[in-house]
Design a protein around this motif. Structure first.
Motif, PDB file in Angstrom:
ATOM      1  N   TYR A 131       0.830  -1.210   0.000  1.00 36.47           N
ATOM      2  CA  TYR A 131       0.000   0.000   0.000  1.00 36.47           C
ATOM      3  C   TYR A 131       0.867   1.265   0.000  1.00 36.47           C
ATOM      4  O   TYR A 131       0.625   2.192  -0.773  1.00 36.47           O
ATOM      5  N   ILE A 132       1.881   1.292   0.852  1.00 35.62           N
ATOM      6  CA  ILE A 132       2.721   2.493   0.992  1.00 35.62           C
ATOM      7  C   ILE A 132       3.556   2.749  -0.257  1.00 35.62           C
ATOM      8  O   ILE A 132       3.605   3.874  -0.771  1.00 35.62           O
ATOM      9  N   GLU A 135       0.885   1.729  -3.771  1.00 36.90           N
ATOM     10  CA  GLU A 135      -0.506   2.169  -3.757  1.00 36.90           C
ATOM     11  C   GLU A 135      -1.464   1.062  -4.194  1.00 36.90           C
ATOM     12  O   GLU A 135      -2.399   1.296  -4.977  1.00 36.90           O
TER      13      GLU A 135
END
Length: 164
Positions: A131-132, A135
């Motif tokens: 996610y970081i 994305e």
């Protein structure tokens, strides 16, 4: 990866049979489990530090030999990539060595059936990293799945904590 059309509850099994990444994932899981059991056996007679050194050296030599045999240009590209970003390669190499050492040290101190399930906590870190850094979508569902997986680990490694 295994649920595409949401047509039936057996769809993931059908897709597992057809999906090369899923097949490779299952194969890697089997090999990893087999390796952990073999590591546990080897660590009964070899010090974890020496075993880690031998394991990583063997992996490095084997993979280098494979790259040279397959295509010498790939080895050249690897050397060029290393010279372009030495620090990143050194950090990743050191992190890998520390991770493997931690694993073999844990396997030398506890049963493989206890150590390996605990490694599944890595899924939460992978979900967060995906996610970081990339994305990746569906973060909430992935976090809930990761927490469920870790809860399963607790059932396996610490059954006394859960009164069932």
């Amino acid at each position: 990866m295994l649920l595409k059309k949401k047509e039936s509850p057996i769809e993931p099994l059908k897709n597992l049979i057809q999906s090369i990444p899923a097949k490779l994932g299952v194969f890697a899981g089997f090999m990893y489990a087999s390796g952990a059991v073999a590591d546990r056996f080897a660590l009964q007679s070899i010090q974890p530090e020496l075993y880690n050194f031998m394991l990583l050296s063997f992996m490095g030599v084997s993979f280098s030999t494979y790259l040279l045999a397959k295509d010498k240009n790939k080895f050249k590209n690897l050397k060029e990539g290393f010279s372009d970003s030495k620090f990143a390669y050194l950090i990743v190499g050191a992190a890998t060595a520390v991770a493997y050492y931690s694993l073999v040290k844990a396997l030398s101190l506890a049963e493989a059936s206890t150590v390996v399930p605990i490694l599944q906590a890595q899924v939460l870190f992978v979900v967060g990293g995906g996610y970081i850094f990339y994305e990746e979508k569906g973060i909430y569902r992935k976090i809930i799945g990761s927490i469920l997986l870790i809860a399963g680990v607790v059932f396996i490694v610490a059954p006394n904590l859960i009164p069932i």
